[in-house]
Design a protein around this motif. Structure first.
Motif, PDB file in Angstrom:
ATOM      1  N   GLY A  86       0.830  -1.202   0.000  1.00 14.91           N
ATOM      2  CA  GLY A  86       0.000   0.000   0.000  1.00 14.91           C
ATOM      3  C   GLY A  86       0.868   1.257   0.000  1.00 14.91           C
ATOM      4  N   HIS A  87       1.925   1.243   0.785  1.00 14.85           N
ATOM      5  CA  HIS A  87       2.826   2.399   0.795  1.00 14.85           C
ATOM      6  C   HIS A  87       3.504   2.576  -0.562  1.00 14.85           C
ATOM      7  N   ILE A  88       3.824   1.448  -1.197  1.00 15.24           N
ATOM      8  CA  ILE A  88       4.464   1.544  -2.521  1.00 15.24           C
ATOM      9  C   ILE A  88       3.474   2.144  -3.527  1.00 15.24           C
ATOM     10  N   VAL A  89       2.222   1.743  -3.420  1.00 16.06           N
ATOM     11  CA  VAL A  89       1.208   2.308  -4.322  1.00 16.06           C
ATOM     12  C   VAL A  89       1.116   3.822  -4.084  1.00 16.06           C
ATOM     13  N   ASP A  90       1.085   4.227  -2.820  1.00 22.54           N
ATOM     14  CA  ASP A  90       0.994   5.662  -2.503  1.00 22.54           C
ATOM     15  C   ASP A  90       2.144   6.448  -3.127  1.00 22.54           C
ATOM     16  N   VAL A  91       3.348   5.938  -2.919  1.00 26.06           N
ATOM     17  CA  VAL A  91       4.530   6.627  -3.420  1.00 26.06           C
ATOM     18  C   VAL A  91       4.486   6.709  -4.944  1.00 26.06           C
ATOM     19  N   THR A  92       4.098   5.602  -5.571  1.00 26.73           N
ATOM     20  CA  THR A  92       4.075   5.593  -7.034  1.00 26.73           C
ATOM     21  C   THR A  92       3.028   6.584  -7.547  1.00 26.73           C
ATOM     22  N   GLN A  93       1.883   6.616  -6.880  1.00 30.26           N
ATOM     23  CA  GLN A  93       0.857   7.579  -7.305  1.00 30.26           C
ATOM     24  C   GLN A  93       1.382   9.004  -7.212  1.00 30.26           C
ATOM     25  N   GLY A  94       2.014   9.325  -6.103  1.00 28.50           N
ATOM     26  CA  GLY A  94       2.543  10.679  -5.914  1.00 28.50           C
ATOM     27  C   GLY A  94       3.536  11.043  -7.006  1.00 28.50           C
ATOM     28  N   LEU A  95       4.427  10.099  -7.312  1.00 27.08           N
ATOM     29  CA  LEU A  95       5.449  10.387  -8.322  1.00 27.08           C
ATOM     30  C   LEU A  95       4.824  10.471  -9.717  1.00 27.08           C
ATOM     31  N   ALA A  96       3.823   9.640  -9.965  1.00 27.56           N
ATOM     32  CA  ALA A  96       3.187   9.658 -11.283  1.00 27.56           C
ATOM     33  C   ALA A  96       2.388  10.946 -11.480  1.00 27.56           C
ATOM     34  N   LEU A  97       1.718  11.380 -10.408  1.00 29.50           N
ATOM     35  CA  LEU A  97       0.916  12.601 -10.529  1.00 29.50           C
ATOM     36  C   LEU A  97       1.798  13.821 -10.749  1.00 29.50           C
ATOM     37  N   SER A  98       2.989  13.804 -10.171  1.00 24.65           N
ATOM     38  CA  SER A  98       3.842  14.982 -10.344  1.00 24.65           C
ATOM     39  C   SER A  98       4.645  14.911 -11.638  1.00 24.65           C
ATOM     40  N   ASN A  99       4.529  13.815 -12.372  1.00 31.70           N
ATOM     41  CA  ASN A  99       5.247  13.697 -13.649  1.00 31.70           C
ATOM     42  C   ASN A  99       4.330  13.102 -14.708  1.00 31.70           C
ATOM     43  N   PRO A 100       3.298  13.870 -15.096  1.00 32.56           N
ATOM     44  CA  PRO A 100       2.298  13.302 -16.013  1.00 32.56           C
ATOM     45  C   PRO A 100       2.893  12.853 -17.344  1.00 32.56           C
ATOM     46  N   GLU A 101       3.992  13.466 -17.745  1.00 34.65           N
ATOM     47  CA  GLU A 101       4.535  13.125 -19.063  1.00 34.65           C
ATOM     48  C   GLU A 101       5.337  11.811 -19.060  1.00 34.65           C
ATOM     49  N   VAL A 102       5.507  11.233 -17.876  1.00 33.42           N
ATOM     50  CA  VAL A 102       6.270   9.980 -17.778  1.00 33.42           C
ATOM     51  C   VAL A 102       5.304   8.800 -17.653  1.00 33.42           C
ATOM     52  N   ASP A 103       5.593   7.722 -18.382  1.00 33.44           N
ATOM     53  CA  ASP A 103       4.752   6.515 -18.287  1.00 33.44           C
ATOM     54  C   ASP A 103       5.188   5.683 -17.090  1.00 33.44           C
ATOM     55  N   PHE A 104       4.300   5.518 -16.149  1.00 33.21           N
ATOM     56  CA  PHE A 104       4.596   4.697 -14.971  1.00 33.21           C
ATOM     57  C   PHE A 104       3.816   3.397 -15.047  1.00 33.21           C
ATOM     58  N   LYS A 105       4.472   2.338 -14.607  1.00 31.58           N
ATOM     59  CA  LYS A 105       3.757   1.069 -14.502  1.00 31.58           C
ATOM     60  C   LYS A 105       4.171   0.426 -13.193  1.00 31.58           C
ATOM     61  N   LEU A 106       3.206   0.020 -12.399  1.00 31.22           N
ATOM     62  CA  LEU A 106       3.511  -0.654 -11.139  1.00 31.22           C
ATOM     63  C   LEU A 106       2.953  -2.069 -11.188  1.00 31.22           C
ATOM     64  N   VAL A 107       3.834  -3.035 -10.991  1.00 36.63           N
ATOM     65  CA  VAL A 107       3.432  -4.444 -11.043  1.00 36.63           C
ATOM     66  C   VAL A 107       3.731  -5.057  -9.678  1.00 36.63           C
ATOM     67  N   ILE A 108       2.720  -5.643  -9.054  1.00 33.28           N
ATOM     68  CA  ILE A 108       2.963  -6.284  -7.757  1.00 33.28           C
ATOM     69  C   ILE A 108       2.624  -7.763  -7.875  1.00 33.28           C
ATOM     70  N   ASN A 109       3.557  -8.597  -7.503  1.00 29.88           N
ATOM     71  CA  ASN A 109       3.397 -10.058  -7.619  1.00 29.88           C
ATOM     72  C   ASN A 109       2.899 -10.445  -9.014  1.00 29.88           C
ATOM     73  N   GLY A 110       3.468  -9.821 -10.022  1.00 30.50           N
ATOM     74  CA  GLY A 110       3.140 -10.175 -11.397  1.00 30.50           C
ATOM     75  C   GLY A 110       1.861  -9.544 -11.933  1.00 30.50           C
ATOM     76  N   ARG A 111       1.149  -8.801 -11.102  1.00 28.91           N
ATOM     77  CA  ARG A 111      -0.115  -8.214 -11.551  1.00 28.91           C
ATOM     78  C   ARG A 111       0.053  -6.703 -11.710  1.00 28.91           C
ATOM     79  N   GLU A 112      -0.424  -6.168 -12.833  1.00 29.48           N
ATOM     80  CA  GLU A 112      -0.298  -4.721 -13.021  1.00 29.48           C
ATOM     81  C   GLU A 112      -1.294  -4.000 -12.115  1.00 29.48           C
ATOM     82  N   ILE A 113      -0.785  -3.158 -11.222  1.00 26.36           N
ATOM     83  CA  ILE A 113      -1.643  -2.491 -10.238  1.00 26.36           C
ATOM     84  C   ILE A 113      -2.029  -1.104 -10.719  1.00 26.36           C
ATOM     85  N   LEU A 114      -1.081  -0.426 -11.332  1.00 22.85           N
ATOM     86  CA  LEU A 114      -1.465   0.846 -11.941  1.00 22.85           C
ATOM     87  C   LEU A 114      -0.569   1.167 -13.125  1.00 22.85           C
ATOM     88  N   SER A 115      -1.132   1.953 -14.029  1.00 16.84           N
ATOM     89  CA  SER A 115      -0.379   2.327 -15.213  1.00 16.84           C
ATOM     90  C   SER A 115      -0.854   3.702 -15.674  1.00 16.84           C
TER      91      SER A 115
END
Ligand code: ADP
Ligand code: MG
Length: 551
Positions: free
Chosen positions: A168-197
């Motif tokens: 959950g903390h990793i999701v929070d951090v990734t969201q924060g970084l993705a929101l502050s860098n809209p021009e960058v493509d972020f992908k978060l995969v947890i245990n092989g499942r894509e959680i956000l992109s």
């Protein structure tokens, strides 16, 4: 023979790592920030084992072999060379300690290839040992593979939360970084499942929609407001879209995602009268401020910043929000308090209050005793005397201060500050057991307090309201109980120790400030122990005692 010896490098690195790398999400934050600094446009974060295994890949500029080795040394950075540059930072990193810290508490492999270079470099390093360097074939950019995080810190490992919490903390951090860098493509995969992109999203509203869902994102209002102090822009929720928690609130100061409870309060104040009292707004707010006003070097993990001219920034945010929310309502809010400095008795902003009656503005819901006050004087360095339309109101300065502190400590996010030198506290096994039982509550109150070795615990971060000198007595009082006090009990103890003492001489602005703070409390008329903070002597009573017959 002297008793002081220099710490071995790997121990110094581990101590530093304790501050920078608190948990798996800290690794994600530091490594992704490096990728952003390297100009990456695509970042993939792959998480396993509750964050103890991480693989972060970027398509940034990569590193030469020489740099890839140096990058793991402490205080080695390509981002600044002089201290002046701290005030003109354009990068996320600057401390040069993240990679060294990570490598001292995990097994790390780094694969990196500079753009256009023929081949890449692999650097493997374990627990801060000498790196093994090999040429490899790999894509352009950098991949950092972290495994067995905290394998050599059993205590830290023990304090890691369940995998779901760390993820959950990793999701929070990734969201924060993705929101502050809209021009960058972020992908978060947890245990092989894509959680956000955020692949394909290029603007803030698009990224917000892909992270928060269309339902929430559709209800956001765009704001953009420029003032002398800077610019505030972003997205805020419509008044009818309040939430029951504060989990959807983001501040980015000069593109850095930071916590700033005081500024969050500016936002909440702007919503007063728009939102029901138990609802909280959603906001993604970007503050562009003069870099010279923002001190980013106050928190080892750079999660907090110190601002110059907080009061102005506070007002700018409030104005921006009120503009965005529509017609100005009845102004119900007292002047903002800058909870920034850590003076002898908690924060006293060099206050600019000149008028002793500035506390006199009533606001709805304020008990009658506390409205229309004009501070007159201090009595025996103990009481504040204030003129009230009905008579004289006497305030016990210590109790008033305790009440305010106690309520501040109940905020969803308590402001904190890192100690420049962490403090060791020897604890008996019984005390350590109480400390361990209180740990979650202590964390919420803003303490970073954890076992150091067999006999000692270490304090690294304190609530902003608690002066450094009061830290040890406070923690001693907290642990020397036979039963855990629980969060409310802890708050009382902290308020007790952080409050000014009887005999503190207060000048007029400080008295006015204290009265204003009391006026902002939910329960201003009693101290945390339930005793009165103030008493009223009415004109009628004075008249009776002067044997006046005309009243
Ligand atoms: P800082 O970011 O504060 O400089 P770090 O320890 O995080 O310190 O990184 C050290 C250095 O390693 C950086 O200054 C940068 O030059 C280099 N570096 C780290 N990660 C990357 C990356 N993903 N791509 C390119 N260079 C990197
Ligand atoms: Mg860095």
């Amino acid at each position: 023979m002297g008793k002081i010896a220099r710490l071995p490098l790997h121990v110094a690195n581990q101590i530093a790592a304790g501050e920078v790398i608190e948990r798996p999400a800290s690794v994600v934050k530091e490594v992704v920030e490096n990728a952003l600094d390297a100009g990456a446009r695509r970042i993939t974060i792959d998480v396993g084992e509750g964050g103890r295994s991480l693989r972060i890949t970027d398509d940034g500029e990569g590193m030469s072999e020489e740099d890839a080795v140096l990058a793991f040394e402490r205080f080695a950075t390509s981002k600044i060379q002089t201290s002046d540059e701290l005030w003109q930072l354009t990068t996320m990193g600057f401390r040069g300690e993240a990679l060294a810290s990570i490598a001292s508490v995990a097994k790390v492999d780094c694969l990196t290839r500079q753009r256009g270079a023929e081949r890449g470099t692999a650097v493997s390093i374990q627990g801060g040992a000498v790196p093994v360097v090999k040429p490899v074939g790999c894509p352009e950019g950098t991949t950092l593979i972290v495994s067995d995080l905290f394998y050599n810190l059993p205590v830290r490992l023990k304090f890691l939360r369940a995998a779901a919490t760390e993820q959950g903390h990793i999701v929070d951090v990734t969201q924060g970084l993705a929101l502050s860098n809209p021009e960058v493509d972020f992908k978060l995969v947890i245990n092989g499942r894509e959680i956000l992109s955020t692949v394909g999203a290029r603007t803030l509203p698009d990224v917000a929609a892909s992270l928060l869902g269309d339902d929430l994102a559709d209800g956001l209002i765009a704001i953009d407001h420029t003032a002398r102090t800077g610019r505030v822009w972003g997205l805020i929720s419509r008044p009818d879209q309040g939430r029951t928690d504060r989990s959807r609130q983001w501040f980015f100061i000069n593109q850095r995602w930071v916590r700033h409870p005081l500024l969050a309060k500016a936002v909440e104040e702007a919503y007063v009268g728009h939102l029901a009292g138990d609802r909280h707004p959603v906001f993604l707010l970007f503050l562009d401020l003069d870099r010279g006003l923002v001190d980013v070097n106050v928190h080892p993990a750079k999660r907090e910043v110190r601002l110059g001219q907080t009061q102005r920034v506070f007002l700018m945010i409030k104005d921006a929000l009120m503009e965005g929310l529509g017609p100005r309502r009845h102004e119900a809010c007292l002047p903002a308090l800058a909870a920034e400095s850590t003076g002898a008795y908690g924060p006293w902003p060099d206050t600019t209050i000149e008028d002793t009656a500035s506390a006199a503005r009533p606001h709805p819901g304020l008990p009658r005793e506390l409205s229309g006050l004009r501070v007159i004087a201090q009595l025996h360095s103990t009481y504040i005397l204030a003129e009230h339309p009905d008579g004289l109101f006497l305030i016990d300065q210590c109790r008033a201060h305790k009440r305010w502190l106690y309520e501040q400590l109940a905020a969803a996010q308590v402001a904190t500050y890192p100690l420049s030198v962490p403090m060791l506290l020897p604890l008996s096994p019984a005390e350590a057991a109480i400390a361990a039982a209180e740990l979650p509550a202590l964390l919420r109150l803003g303490f970073a307090f954890e076992p150091f070795d067999e006999a000692n615990w270490i304090v690294r971060v304190l609530p902003l309201l608690l002066p450094e000198a009061a830290a040890k007595p406070t923690l001693r009082a907290l642990v020397s109980r036979t039963q855990p006090a629980g969060e409310d009990g802890l708050r009382r103890v902290v308020a007790e120790h952080a409050a000014m003492k009887r005999g503190e001489v207060l000048d007029l602005p400080r008295m006015v400030l204290l009265v204003e703070r009391l006026q902002q409390c939910h329960q201003p008329l009693v101290c945390p122990a339930g005793h009165p903070t103030g008493i009223m002597i009415s004109l009628a009573e004075l008249g009776r005692r002067f044997l006046k017959t005309d009243q």
